[in-house]
Structures are given as C-alpha cells and as structure tokens.
Write a protein that holds these residues in place. Structure first.
Motif, PDB file in Angstrom:
ATOM      1  N   UNK C 227      26.841  97.175  11.465  1.00 56.77           N
ATOM      2  CA  UNK C 227      26.278  95.992  10.809  1.00 56.77           C
ATOM      3  C   UNK C 227      26.669  94.738  11.578  1.00 56.77           C
ATOM      4  N   UNK C 228      27.930  94.679  11.982  1.00 54.59           N
ATOM      5  CA  UNK C 228      28.352  93.515  12.765  1.00 54.59           C
ATOM      6  C   UNK C 228      27.521  93.429  14.044  1.00 54.59           C
ATOM      7  N   UNK C 230      24.407  94.487  14.594  1.00 58.75           N
ATOM      8  CA  UNK C 230      23.033  94.001  14.411  1.00 58.75           C
ATOM      9  C   UNK C 230      23.006  92.546  13.957  1.00 58.75           C
ATOM     10  N   UNK C 231      24.066  92.094  13.321  1.00 59.50           N
ATOM     11  CA  UNK C 231      24.132  90.668  13.002  1.00 59.50           C
ATOM     12  C   UNK C 231      24.302  89.878  14.300  1.00 59.50           C
ATOM     13  N   UNK C 234      20.883  90.541  16.384  1.00 60.15           N
ATOM     14  CA  UNK C 234      19.623  90.204  15.724  1.00 60.15           C
ATOM     15  C   UNK C 234      18.903  91.483  15.350  1.00 60.15           C
ATOM     16  N   UNK C 235      18.849  91.756  14.059  1.00 63.66           N
ATOM     17  CA  UNK C 235      18.338  93.052  13.608  1.00 63.66           C
ATOM     18  C   UNK C 235      16.871  93.250  13.978  1.00 63.66           C
ATOM     19  N   UNK C 236      16.139  92.171  14.107  1.00 64.60           N
ATOM     20  CA  UNK C 236      14.725  92.303  14.434  1.00 64.60           C
ATOM     21  C   UNK C 236      14.481  92.542  15.916  1.00 64.60           C
ATOM     22  N   UNK C 271      31.485  88.135  15.531  1.00 65.12           N
ATOM     23  CA  UNK C 271      30.355  87.997  14.611  1.00 65.12           C
ATOM     24  C   UNK C 271      30.346  86.610  13.973  1.00 65.12           C
TER      25      UNK C 271
END
Ligand SMILES: Nc1ncnc2c1ncn2[C@@H]1O[C@H](COP(=O)(O)OP(=O)(O)O)[C@@H](O)[C@H]1O
Ligand SMILES: [Mg+2]
Lengths: 368, 258, 289
Positions: C227-228, C230-231, C234-236, C271
């Motif tokens: 999660x860290x 993709x934060x 940038x998850x998109x 992050x």
C-alpha cells in the motif's frame, strides 16, 4: 405537494410534530439502552470481559465518527488505541496517579500523535485514506517495537496498576473496577454523540455526502476532516487507556494492524453511520472471540473473516442499521425517504459520488 | 437587463488572462481571455464539451490552471483554494444538482450561512445553535420562492425546486459574483421562465456569469455573450451580435434546436 | 563499497517482488476499481504452495514458477466470481473490506494447516552459490530474482501495450473515465484481469520462497508495504507501481544495512514525504487541486 405557510413555521419552531417526537424518542432511546446495558453487563458476563466490551465499544464509536459521519475509513486506528494504552500504562506505572488521570493523559497523547498523521492523511480521500492510515499505523507499530524503554518491546509493558484513591475494592476486584472505569467510557460515548449532533457534525456529514459542495460553500474540508480525525483519535485513546488499565498489561498487539481491522469489523457489523451500532458489534465480537478462545479454537481469523465477508456482501447496513431501516419503514409505511447514511450512500452511489470515488488521486475531484 | 446598474458600474470585476487547462494531452480550456464587467449578466455558451464547466472550475478554484491568471476584484486569485475563493465573494452553482438529500431546505441554508462565522467548528455545542440563521435563511428561501417548503427534506423536491435551493445556497454567501452552471438545464418551460425571472431578480447589485444552452434564456438575460468552442473563445459580443455571427452559425450548424 | 553493492542487489531482488505484486494490485485496481487487500495473502499462498508442491509432489522451483501462477489465476477467478463481483458497483471501501475478510480467512487457514513456524525451502537448483561481478560476489539467486522480475514486468508491459486486450486493460487502469467514455467494455475483462493480478502476486510469492521465511503471516506486513508503494508511485500508474516497488525494495535494503533500527520506519517516512510533496504519487496524475 403538502405545503405549510412559512409564517406558521416561524411561529412554532418547536411544535412537537409526530416526526420530531419520534426523533426525540430515538435520540433518548439509544443512549438509554446503551447505558442500562453497560450497568448490568458485569452481572451477566465475567467483569474483565465486560470491561473489554465497553472499551471496544467506545473504540468502535470512534471509528464510526470518522467513517459514518466523515465518510473516511481509518484503517490504522490501533495507533491511537495502542499509543494511549502505552502512555496510560507508562504514566500509571511511573507516577502512581489515579488511573482516570493516566487514561486522560494517554488519550491526550493519542490526539497529539493524530495531528501530524492526520494532516498527512487528510490530503488523500476515499480508499487512499484507508491505505495511508494503515501504513502510518504500521509505522507506529514499528516505533513502539523499537521504543522498548517505554513499551517493553516484545515483552510488553507489565504491571500497570489500577491506582484509585486507595479504594481497595476497585484496585483489586475487576467487578468494582468496572464501575469505577465505566464513567470514562460513558463520557467518551456522550462526547461522540455530541460531536455528531453539533454544528461541526452537520458540516462533517455534509463533507461525507458531497465534499465539493461543502467546499463551494466556503468550508475548509481538510481542516474539518483533521479535527474529526483528532477527536476520533482521542476517543480511541480513552478506550485504549481503559483497556490497558483493565488488563494491567500492554502488548504490541494493541498497535498491531489486526487491532485496527478488528475495530472496523465491529463498526461494520453494528452498522456504519449509526454511532450506537459499534457497541453492538463490539459486544458480539468480544464475546465470540472469548468463546472461541476458551473452546481452544485456533482459527479465530477464519470466523471473524467470514463474518466480515458475509457482512459486506449481504448485510451492509449492519445490525443496528437494519433495525433502524426496518423501524423507519414501519413508521412511514414504506413511503418515506431512505435513510441517507453512509451505508446507503455507499450502497447506491449517485453520479457525483461515483466520480468522486472512481479514481480520486488527489483527494478531490473537479465537480461537474 | 439593469440599465441603471450598468451605468453605475463599468469596471472589470473578473478578468481571466490566457487561462488554460490541460488534462494530460488534452486541452479543455485554451488560452481564454475573459473580462466580466461589474453588475452585468454574462452568458457563456458553446457546444457540449466546449470547456464551460472546466472554465467554471478554474474560476472557482476547483481546478488549478495549467497556465494563465485570474483576477477578481483587483486581486490575483489564481490557484487559490475553492473555500477561500468562496470567502472572497465568488459563489457557484453546480451543473449537476448537488444537495444533501436528508437535509431540509432550511438546514441547507443554515449550513451555507454558518460558513463565514466559524460556527461549524463548534463540536461541543448542540446543532440547535444553527437556528440563529433561521430568519436570514427563511428570507433567502423566500427570495427563490421556497419558503413554504423550508422544513422538508430536499430529497422529496422536484427538479426545479432543487435548482431553486441551489440558487438560494449560492446567494447565501452574499457573493459579488455568481457563477451559474446551466441553471435551467432539464427544466420544463414554466420552470425556465421562473428561473429567468429569479436570476434577473437576484442579479440586482451582483455580477452573474452563467452557462446555458437555451438561447431564449441567454437572449433574455445576458448583457454580453461569450461563445466557447473547443476550449477557446470563438466570439464575444452582445446577444444580437453573436447570434448573427458567421462563425457561430457555422459552429452551431446542425444543432437545430439552438 | 562492496557492502553498498550487496545491499543494492538485495534491494533490487526484494524490489522485484514488490514491483510484481504492486503491478498486480494496480492492474486490478484499474480494471475493477478494487483495492485488493488480500494481495498479501495471495503472495503468501504463492510461497506456501511452492514449498508444499516441493514437499508433497517433489515439484521443483522452475515448475512451480509456472504452475503456481496458473493455480492462483484460477483461484483469483473463483474469488472474483464468488465474492468480489457483487461489490463492483459500490463504493470501493466495500471491496476493500471484503478482501480484508478474505485475507483473514486465508491466513488462519494456512496457520491451522501448516502452523506458525516457517516452511523450509532451499535454494532452487541452478541458482545456488555466488556470482562474481567485478570485485564483489553476489548471490546468484538475488541477481536472478531481479532480472526475472524485470523481465516479467517488461512482458506485462508489452502485453498491455501491444495486444488488444492489453490496450483495453491499460486504458482502464490509467484512464478509466476516458475508457468508459470511449465505450470500451471493461466488464468483459474484469474477471480474467483479477485472476491475472492475483497470479502476479503468486509469482512474487514463488520468488520469495527461497529468500524469505514462509509463514502464514508473511503477507501481512507485505500488503501494508505494498500500500505504501502504490501511494508512493500512484495507484493509477503502471509504471509508477513498478518503479516505486524497486525504490522501496532499495530503501528497505539500505535501511537494513545502514540503519537497522529505523529500517522499517524509513519506508513510511518516504511515503509521508511523497504525500507532502506530490499527493498524487510520483507518477500519479496531477489534475485537480
Ligand atoms: N477531470 C477531467 N479529466 C479529463 N478530461 C476532462 C475532465 N473534466 C473535463 N474534461 C474534458 O474537458 C472537456 C470539456 O468539458 P466540460 O468543461 O465539462 O464541457 P462543457 O461544460 O462545456 O460541456 C470535455 O471533453 C471533457 O471530457
Ligand atoms: Mg458543462
């Protein structure tokens, strides 16, 4: 379209219509039920378990304050429950102040911790907020693990006393301790209730339902979310402090992310956006875990995980949410507006919500 | 519409210069220069996707410009946060009605009126505190003809009534400049006429910029019209000038209902 | 200097399975708008399956590298059809919570079946020993993991860039609104894409098997770091998740090497800095205020 002349509205603002009488009943009913339940609890279940239920109940309410009324899910609230537990325990061990004072200091510490984390987290919204809070929660876990001078690291913080003005019954017997500690939980719950039904709560619900609209009205949405986050952390901190003193022991489990997950489960099970649903979920989960543990069942996660799955797929309103929806329908004969809580909004997103949640990369989206 | 107003005014209240917004490789608003005179009603027209809503989002701070500047009342507001722009006196309505279904019309107005007072931060007090905005709220609802429904949840309202509440909300901020995004979209003829009358009335002493596809509305209300196409300004002038402009006729050819 | 190179190799190897798993997470998020909390559990399943296949059927690492992703692909399809699909139209917090519940179940099932102590797994045949690069010696396996995961990432990228299905999925991942506006029927690809993302987590698990302790809870801290990542990335963004994956792998390895007390905290500090400086993530789109 039924219309009432505006002058009448102005002249009798507090005229008890059936609707407002119902509202008053509802406003008083749930706190009363909760209060009575709290009083008889240690007669029905083993007092330390009763204390656990009360602490988790307040913890769940702190989650619902954010999720049900602010529309953001904190998946790292163990950081505040746990840091308060440690601080409470440390103060109680080292200063010998009465335990309510230690708990208060613990909760204040949790709020202080929530300020920087909250400031960062509220910059993201929706699912990102959940991920970011979870990650920061994990950071607190590692810090707690490292800070073994205070936390005892892997060994935990042991021997937290229940110092209470030399009253031995409270300090030695969990039954009496329960009654000495429960006012803290009740005050915390009342604070949550007050926050929800305050001008602040009104703005917060507006932010939950449509943040862009609230911004356009001139409200600083991030500031409101931050305040809600810090207040919620304070309530979680009160709960964690009570838990720490009750157990006389604080372990890394209290800052573990599974603790964050567990309290979210309680909130969802009880009903998101109902405020008093969390305590119901807390009671069920605590009793269930106690039962499973005493039965020697190892895979508690299988049971809680399955409850989560069933809840989310089939039972999104939760227990109290379902009851309230049922009562609402009975009252309006099925003609009324659906309750517009978080759960409903989530269940039937309107177009605005859909664009807000689809790919919200910067915490807000340009409205149409 | 307000000859007496326009004579008194005349200075520029809103000035956008070279305003540009790019989404990835797509330019939605392209070097727009727009001047709005104080006290006038200014219409923004153009086909769907021309960038009108995006322009409103830039002006109200919901989007950050990729280039250009915005000056409001002599002050550079480029890149300011929406809530601060609202405090400066620019209020907007939304193209898609966005109200809170469970709140009554009155509660909506209380929320709007409470905004500049800071009452919203009071988490330790009862929400009954908001009742002190009641008179002013009723006043505003009266202005948009909704006073009789003040205590009903807006979820029950008809579309036109919701739009009226939207207008009242924007008015509650007592803005100098009102941005209305398609105030008559999706309305029947009766509601359109009511809205024209309403916008006319509330525009007294204010500046209004509105987007509308209905040329009757534009013709009746607007002192000045800007035509936007593919993000750029095609023509600007009075309604009659614009209506007879070659480029506009070409641009709208085939859009028979215009 | 030697130590630095060793930490770098270690970091790139760890980054390899972060990148693979983060890629899976990003693709699932793009096509389904689901943040798959169970991704860590699927990664754990990949590692456990690898160990169990060897133990029970004598299936070696190389076969597992093919077989395990296939099994997890099927498993992902079942999970999607059985559970996830019911929540696709709703706020994605629900699917987040659902997959959290799934991971709780998976972790405890494995815990009950295989206990809490780690499953044994040796170095894969052909990848034992050290390799000399210049003056330093590096474990062959680490070099292999890095090269292999880069190749898989490249392969996935080619798949996404060059094939019709890939273009659809990529459009859905990076520009979901535009994809929908163009009338691309993302719905058709939702189930296989979920399976595909899970399979990527599975590959990461296989690669981790010889390298990390194989336990039921190995996915728990993994998912949080994911999660860290993709934060940060940038998850998109597909590229963002891969780059951030390697970045975090490196940061973690240097942390362990030079400041072991703070090694686990550094990732979260990174992050925090990214959120402060670029709230949308290093490669995220910066469109609104
Ligand atoms: N957030 C966004 N991301 C990408 N493209 C957008 C975004 N908002 C608007 N657009 C695009 O910009 C163009 C102008 O849109 P808009 O301003 O809504 O047009 P109008 O209001 O004139 O109909 C459209 O092509 C639209 O797809
Ligand atoms: Mg528009």
């Amino acid at each position: 379209m039924t219309t009432s002349p505006s002058s009448a509205v102005r002249t009798f603002p507090l005229a008890p219509t059936p609707r407002s009488r119902w509202r008053v009943a509802r406003l008083i009913m749930w706190p009363t039920i909760a209060f009575v339940a709290l009083l008889v609890l240690p007669w029905v279940v083993y007092p330390p378990i009763a204390m656990d239920i009360a602490a988790w109940a307040l913890f769940a309410m702190s989650i619902d304050l954010l999720l049900g009324f602010g529309g953001v899910l904190s998946f790292g609230h163990a950081a505040y429950w746990g840091s308060s537990a440690y601080l409470t325990g440390w103060v109680a061990v080292n200063t010998g102040v009465p335990f309510p004072v230690a708990i208060l200091i613990g909760a204040l510490g949790a709020m202080v911790l929530a300020v920087p984390i909250g400031m960062l987290s509220v910059r993201r919204s929706g699912i990102y907020f959940a991920m970011v809070t979870l990650a920061f929660g994990q950071m607190i876990y590692f810090i707690a693990n490292q800070l073994s001078v205070i936390t005892g690291g892997e060994n935990g913080l042991q021997g937290v006393p229940k110092t209470f003005f030399g009253i031995e019954a409270v300090e030695k017997e969990s039954f009496f301790f329960y009654y000495a500690a429960i006012p803290i939980v009740v005050l915390g719950a009342l604070a949550a209730w007050r926050i929800v039904h305050s001008p602040f709560g009104r703005v917060l619900s507006g932010i939950r339902d449509n943040p862009e609209r609230v911004r356009a009205l001139g409200y600083d949405v991030e500031r409101y979310k931050l305040i809600a986050f810090v207040l919620s952390a304070g309530l979680a901190g009160l709960a964690g402090g009570v838990y720490a003193v009750s157990h006389g022991f604080v372990s890394l489990q209290e800052v573990d992310w599974t603790t964050s997950g567990k309290v979210v489960l309680m909130t969802v099970l009880g009903g998101i956006g109902t405020l008093w649903g969390g305590p119901i979920g807390a009671a069920i989960i605590v009793l269930l875990e106690d039962y499973l543990a005493s039965a020697g069942f190892e895979g508690i996660g299988i049971v809680t995980g399955l409850i989560f799955i069933v809840c989310v797929v089939l039972f999104r309103k939760g227990i109290l949410g379902t009851i309230l929806a049922f009562v609402d329908r009975a009252r309006t004969g099925g003609r009324g507006m659906p309750r517009f809580g978080r759960a409903d909004r989530l269940a039937a997103p309107d177009s605005v919500t859909a664009t807000n949640t689809a790919h919200d990369e910067e915490g807000n989206h340009a409205p149409r | 519409m307000h000859p007496d107003d326009t004579s008194a005014a005349g200075d520029v209240i809103l000035h956008a210069k070279g305003l540009t917004k790019t989404f990835r490789d797509f330019t939605a608003v392209d070097a727009v220069d727009l001047s709005v005179k104080r006290g006038t009603i200014h219409a923004l027209v153009g086909p769907n996707g021309a960038g009108k809503t995006t322009l409103f989002n830039l002006l109200s701070g919901f989007l950050k410009p990729s280039g250009g500047t915005i000056t409001f009342d002599g002050r550079d507001i480029t890149g300011m946060q929406p809530e601060n722009i609202a405090h400066l006196g620019i209020a907007r309505s939304f193209q898609i009605t966005s109200l809170f279904e469970k709140l009554t019309a009155l509660q909506h107005l209380e929320l709007a009126l409470g905004s500049p007072t800071g009452v919203g931060f009071q988490f330790w007090r009862s929400e009954k505190r908001l009742a002190r905005f009641r008179d002013r709220a009723m006043d505003l609802l009266d202005q948009v003809g909704m006073a009789s429904l003040a205590d009903r949840e807006v979820g029950h309202f008809a579309y036109g009534q919701k739009r009226a509440v939207e207008l009242a909300l924007a008015l509650a901020l007592d803005p100098q400049l009102l941005l209305l995004d398609e105030p008559t979209a999706g309305m029947g003829i009766e509601d359109v006429e009511r809205t024209i009358e309403l916008v006319d009335r509330i525009s007294a002493g204010r500046t209004v910029v509105f987007v509308d596809h209905n040329m009757h509305v534009v013709g009746t209300l607007a002192d000045r019209v800007t035509v936007l196409q593919q993000g750029a300004i095609l023509v600007e002038g009075s309604y009659d000038e614009v209506r007879n402009d070659e480029k506009v006729i070409t641009a709208y050819l085939g859009q028979a209902n215009v | 200097m030697d130590a630095f190179i060793q930490y770098t190799a270690q970091g790139l190897a760890a980054g390899g399975f972060y990148a693979l798993a983060a890629l899976g997470l990003a693709v699932i998020f793009g096509a389904l708008n689901v943040v798959n909390f169970a991704h860590g559990a699927f990664y754990m399943l990949g590692a456990v399956l690898t160990a169990v296949l060897l133990d029970v059927a004598g299936i070696n690492f190389w076969v597992a590298l093919v077989l395990v992703p296939v099994i997890l692909f099927g498993f992902g399809i079942i999970i999607e059809r059985l559970l996830v699909q019911w929540l696709l139209g709703l706020d994605n917090l629900y699917s987040f919570l659902l997959t959290f519940g799934i991971s709780l179940v998976l972790v405890d099932v494995i815990k009950i079946r295989y206990g809490v102590s780690g499953l044994p797994y040796g170095q894969p045949p052909g990848l034992e020993g050290l390799i000399r690069i210049g003056a330093v010696q590096l474990p062959v396996y680490q070099v292999f993991v890095f090269v292999f995961s880069v190749l898989v990432c490249l392969g996935v990228w080619l798949l996404l860039a060059k094939t019709r299905v890939g273009v659809i999925v990529r459009a859905a991942t990076e520009e979901p609104e535009r994809a929908r506006a163009l009338g691309i029927n993302v719905g058709l690809w939702v189930t296989p894409v979920f399976g595909f993302g899970v399979a990527l987590a599975g590959i990461a698990g296989v690669l981790a098997a010889p390298f990390r302790a194989i336990t039921a809870t190995m996915g728990s801290s993994f998912i949080i770091i994911l999660f860290a990542i993709v934060v940060i990335g940038g998850l998109g963004s597909i590229l963002g998740s891969v780059v951030a994956g390697f970045l975090v792998g490196l940061v973690e390895a240097y942390g362990q090497g030079y400041a072991s007390t703070f090694s686990q905290i550094i990732i979260f500090v990174l992050m925090a800095v990214v959120i402060l400086v670029r709230p949308a993530g290093l490669f995220g789109r910066k469109e609104s205020a």
